[in-house]
Enzyme design. Structure first.
Site, short mmCIF file in Angstrom:
data_model
loop_
_atom_site.label_atom_id
_atom_site.label_comp_id
_atom_site.label_asym_id
_atom_site.label_seq_id
_atom_site.Cartn_x
_atom_site.Cartn_y
_atom_site.Cartn_z
N GLY A 68 -3.96 -8.24 8.25
CA GLY A 68 -3.83 -6.90 7.69
C GLY A 68 -4.97 -6.67 6.70
N GLY A 71 -5.78 -9.96 4.78
CA GLY A 71 -6.28 -11.04 5.64
C GLY A 71 -7.61 -10.71 6.29
NE ARG A 356 5.89 5.07 -2.90
CZ ARG A 356 5.02 4.46 -2.11
NH1 ARG A 356 5.16 3.17 -1.84
NH2 ARG A 356 4.02 5.12 -1.59
CG LEU A 488 -3.17 1.37 1.55
CD1 LEU A 488 -3.77 2.63 2.17
CD2 LEU A 488 -2.73 0.43 2.64
#
Lengths: 684, 248
Positions: A68, A71, A356, A488
């Site tokens: 991802g 990685g 959130r 991200l």
């Protein structure tokens, strides 16, 4: 020390075990944070960290598990530096890792909008957003490198959204008052991952990275107390393989699928980190899970996953429920004055853009109180009508249309919304069969991200020498609640800009270690153990499918270790999970053979690990007698229902050591706040 | 609803495959196509049969892993949709649905409906990147890019690499996939330095992998779940011929 109130006879024994297990706490963990002022730590570290010379790099092998954002970026960057890299993913291509599904954006303290952003503000927002349970040193470094990530991605050709002047566009995300989020429509994760993937494929083409797709890591191989390789299973042939590495990087994502239903991909799993945990890596803050407020609600028992509607929608969408309980009218038939915009009412300073955890709990509160909408009544509205009109007027002004009809305004407004969120609106329509351009979306919170993970020090090394954890797989940057568009940022920070420096601290002293042959006894033994476990699982030939156990575990976790937890429920959950583990190992049915492509066998191995993790999550939630971020213990709340932290007793990272099945020992890392004043989090 | 499924079963790459029929009952129209397969597989497992192997992961239409050829269409009926986002409300009670794997020489079958698409990765390795090592970049805003170009590059970059274009094509051509990446980078200033070399190398790799030529039927564009446009193929042809003509 855990204090346990015993209210069920049956819990007595188990509660006592925790008392015993947590009584002998080891020494405090050392995070190896460099000394000096916060804004000089990283610069100073980089200037003094030992280096490995180019000739030696060619002889050093690094294993990267997972491709991802963390990685792929780490594998590519290490290969560019000259290390020999071997990368592994269970999917058929490294481009499929679940980072690809991230929608809304990536934060960076560029201050391109001139709205007062700075490295310190991003640092501060992240610490506060995490409810003061993250490590200052790591978070400041994250904020420092955030700008370089955007530079790197743009240079790779990542097509971020731009303004007409050709410069980069930004939007807002929850928990911030500036616009620092860079995005590519609702597909930011896809574009960033494809950027990292292209860098990785380039290194594969150059022969610097050996890529092993459709391979799953089955265990870490330990030699003389250090991680020296892995056992992997070729998922097509079923063969076990041994791979040596001077160091092993786990970039294997989070464990949200322990809940069965989540926004994670079907294959997302905890197995790599759990195997590492069983080999000595401490697991930190496992109970910190993020329940994302805006997901498409569950529609039936058949459901296999939940789909996120990006937080970026809260830039323009307004969240509401009817003021009347059990209101059965259509959304558009409910007049404005009979709508309760409860986030704007409760949190006027941040409104629909509260973090959130707060937005999720507020939605649950309204639904539990009988104000929910839709057939299940477990949903709230996310409404774009006002934004469509506002954008329509803006467009009309731009085009010089002074007396636009309301149809024209609607049309132009929808055009703007389509450009910003088109793919999300399409996705919503495909799944629900309803058109969100006409009707408000119905949304409800769902499991999305896990802040907990393997404990790592400042160098991203776990408690096992030579074993690193990057991205969502570690615990360090988001505290008890992650802010939107920060996953991200962290994945790419770890892979591009942090690990390639910090790994030098370990490898510089390892240059004399020659590649260890994989027929050495430790490798042989590790492979035997993996094979035995597979054989054991296959030989059960019971009566229940793997999914049966996964769904049962998911229900226990969601009901008792989900958005709200309490002591009684957690004690019950622990017992139920132990029962389920026994049932699994005596009654699971896995079809097919070991020496073939067998997705059911893969799933079985992952669910077996989820079961053990589920228990630890409940143990951790039970230990943490406070509410913070995503961890809400019903016993600890303020009068108006906000999370009530206990900084005196719980300002620490709970890092659990695996001792034996169902036996975990607690270690602590004290959290010291020298640069942010610890306070009650307020978004009012 | 009740459905009849004709599914391609094949043990592995070396064995012969055949269609097998399965009936499924009580399918809800809110289920996705893959959830319908979950129901079937759960039943097969309980009956002691081997479940159908198929590729899938994100189940939200972005990872590109799912790959079923349904009633003669990659990803089944409906525009701009992947198999995982195809819902059963697109079918009616009593329908017979035929499900096959992607069929192409360059995509050998792994098992049942799963195929090997690593040829796509090798095409990217051949040149689908900008050679910029980590740390080499200048400030992101020092390179303004006209919004139209940025938007067009984004549209091309939206490709999910699922392979539906190859499965849809009578020639099993990978032109749409390859051209999407070539276009994205050709439209951006960052991609200029390696522009000619990229086109040549990626096209050469595409041919090496055994993908067919393009005869412009447009089936790839029609079936692409992300609406990747044929314009990209036109652009790739320009890039390629330009590169070959100027080749040293």
């Amino acid at each position: 020390m855990v204090v346990i109130f015993i209210d069920l006879e049956i819990t007595t024994y188990n509660s006592l075990i925790y008392l015993i297990n947590t009584k002998f706490m080891s020494t405090m963990l050392d995070a190896k944070i460099p000394s000096g002022p916060i804004n000089e730590k990283w610069t100073d570290f980089k200037s003094h960290v030992p280096l490995v010379n180019p000739a030696n790099k060619r002889n050093i092998e690094v294993i990267v598990v997972g491709t991802g954002l963390a990685g792929a970026s780490a594998a590519a960057s290490l290969a560019e530096l000259g290390y020999k890299v071997k990368a592994f993913c269970f999917q058929d291509s490294p481009r499929r890792a679940h980072s690809i599904a991230a929608q809304g954006g990536i934060n960076a303290a560029k201050n391109y909008q001139n709205d007062g952003d700075s490295v310190f503000r991003l640092f501060y927002d992240t610490i506060k957003g995490g409810d003061y349970r993250a490590r200052e040193g790591n978070v400041h470094r994250l904020a420092e490198v955030s700008g370089s990530i955007i530079d790197q991605c743009v240079a790779q050709g990542v097509p971020f959204a731009r303004e007409y002047g050709g410069l980069l566009s930004n939007r807002s995300f929850g928990g911030t008052q500036v616009q620092r989020t860079f995005y590519a429509a609702g597909q930011t994760g896809q574009q960033l991952l494809l950027g990292a993937y292209s860098a990785l494929q380039r290194q594969i083409g150059l022969g610097n990275v050996t890529m092993m797709t459709r391979h799953e890591m089955m265990d870490v191989v330990m030699i003389d107390g250090k991680a020296r390789g892995i056992i992997a299973r070729d998922l097509i042939s079923g063969k076990l393989e041994r791979h040596f590495g001077h160091a092993v990087l786990l970039c294997t994502g989070g464990y949200g699928n322990v809940f069965y239903l989540s926004t994670n991909a079907m294959g997302s799993n905890v197995s790599a980190t759990w195997k590492a945990h069983r080999k000595g890596a401490f697991f930190a803050n496992p109970c910190y899970t993020q329940i994302h407020p805006t997901c498409i609600p569950v529609s039936g028992d058949h459901q296999s996953k939940l789909t996120l509607m990006s937080e970026s929608l809260r830039n323009d969408g307004r969240i509401w429920v009817p003021k009347k309980q059990n209101d059965t009218r259509l959304s558009i038939d409910i007049p404005e004055e009979e709508r309760d915009y409860y986030l704007e009412r409760r949190y006027p300073a941040f409104g629909n853009l509260v973090p959130r955890d707060i937005a999720s709990r507020a939605a649950k509160e309204r639904c539990d109180a009988g104000y929910g909408v839709g057939t299940s009544k477990m949903a709230v509205y996310l409404d774009f009508a006002e934004a469509i009109l506002r954008y329509g007027k803006g467009e009309a002004n731009k085009q010089g249309i002074h007396e636009a009809t309301s149809e024209q305004l609607q049309e132009m407004g929808k055009g703007v919304i389509k450009e910003k969120y088109g793919n999300l609106f399409d996705m919503y329509k495909q799944i629900t069969g309803e058109d969100p351009y006409q009707l408000p979306m119905r949304i409800y919170p769902a499991v999305h991200y896990t802040m907990g993970g393997l404990w790592v020090d400042y160098n991203l090394m776990t408690t096992v020498p030579g074993l690193y954890a990057l991205g969502e797989a570690n615990f360090s940057d988001h505290g008890a609640n992650r802010l939107g568009a920060s996953a991200l940022m962290q994945g790419l920070a770890d892979g591009y800009f942090v690990l390639p420096y910090t790994i030098g601290a370990y490898l510089a002293s390892d240059i004399r270690t020659k590649a260890i042959p994989t027929d050495s006894p430790e490798f042989v033994q590790a492979e035997i153990e993996v094979q035995e476990r597979i054989n054991k699982m296959m030989s059960i030939k019971g009566t229940k499918s793997v999914d049966y156990f996964h769904k049962k575990l998911g229900k226990i976790m969601w009901d008792k270790c989900g958005m709200a937890r309490n002591e009684k429920g957690l004690n019950e959950a622990i017992l139920e999970i132990r029962g389920l583990i026994k049932e699994f190992w005596s009654d699971v049915r896995i079809p097919g053979d070991t020496d073939e492509f067998n997705p059911e066998l893969e799933k079985a191995g992952r669910v077996a690990d989820f079961l053990e993790l589920g228990e630890l999550m409940c143990v951790d939630a039970l230990n943490r007698n406070e509410s913070c971020g995503g961890h809400f213990r019903e016993e600890y709340q303020t009068e108006d229902g906000e999370a009530l932290r206990d900084d005196e007793n719980f300002a620490y990272v709970a890092a659990w050591e695996y001792k034996a099945p169902s036996e975990f020992e607690l270690h602590k890392e004290d959290l010291v706040f020298e640069n942010v004043k610890i306070a009650q989090r307020s978004y009012k | 609803m009740n459905l009849s499924l004709k599914i391609w079963r094949q043990k592995n790459a070396n064995s012969e495959g055949k269609f097998q029929q399965y009936d499924v009952q009580g399918i809800s129209e809110d289920m996705s196509f893959l959830e319908m397969f979950d129901v079937l597989n759960e039943r097969l497992i309980n009956e002691g049969d081997t479940p159908v192997a198929f590729d899938h992961d994100c189940r939200e239409g972005i990872c590109g892993m799912c790959s079923m050829y349904i009633n003669g269409q990659p990803h089944g009926p409906g525009k701009n949709v992947t198999t995982c986002q195809l819902h059963m409300r697109s079918f009616k009670d009593g329908d017979t649905i035929t499900v096959e794997p992607w069929r192409a020489k360059a995509f050998p079958i792994v098992k049942d409906l799963a195929v090997n698409r690593s040829a796509f990765d090798r095409i990217i390795s051949a040149g689908g990147y900008v050679s910029v090592n980590t740390g080499n970049a200048q400030d992101a805003n020092s390179l303004p890019i006209a919004k139209d170009n940025a938007d067009d590059a984004f549209m091309a970059a939206a490709c999910i690499g699922c392979g539906a274009c190859v499965a849809a094509c009578v020639n099993s051509s990978a032109m749409l996939f390859t051209s999407a990446k070539i276009s994205q980078l050709a439209l951006l200033p960052q991609g200029q330095a390696e522009r000619a070399m990229r086109a040549e190398k990626m096209v050469a790799q595409m041919d090496t992998e055994g993908f067919g030529a393009c005869s412009v039927t447009g089936a790839c564009e029609a079936e692409c779940p992300k609406g990747i446009s044929l314009e990209n193929i036109a652009r790739m042809n320009r890039e390629y011929y330009g590169a070959v003509l100027s080749s040293k």
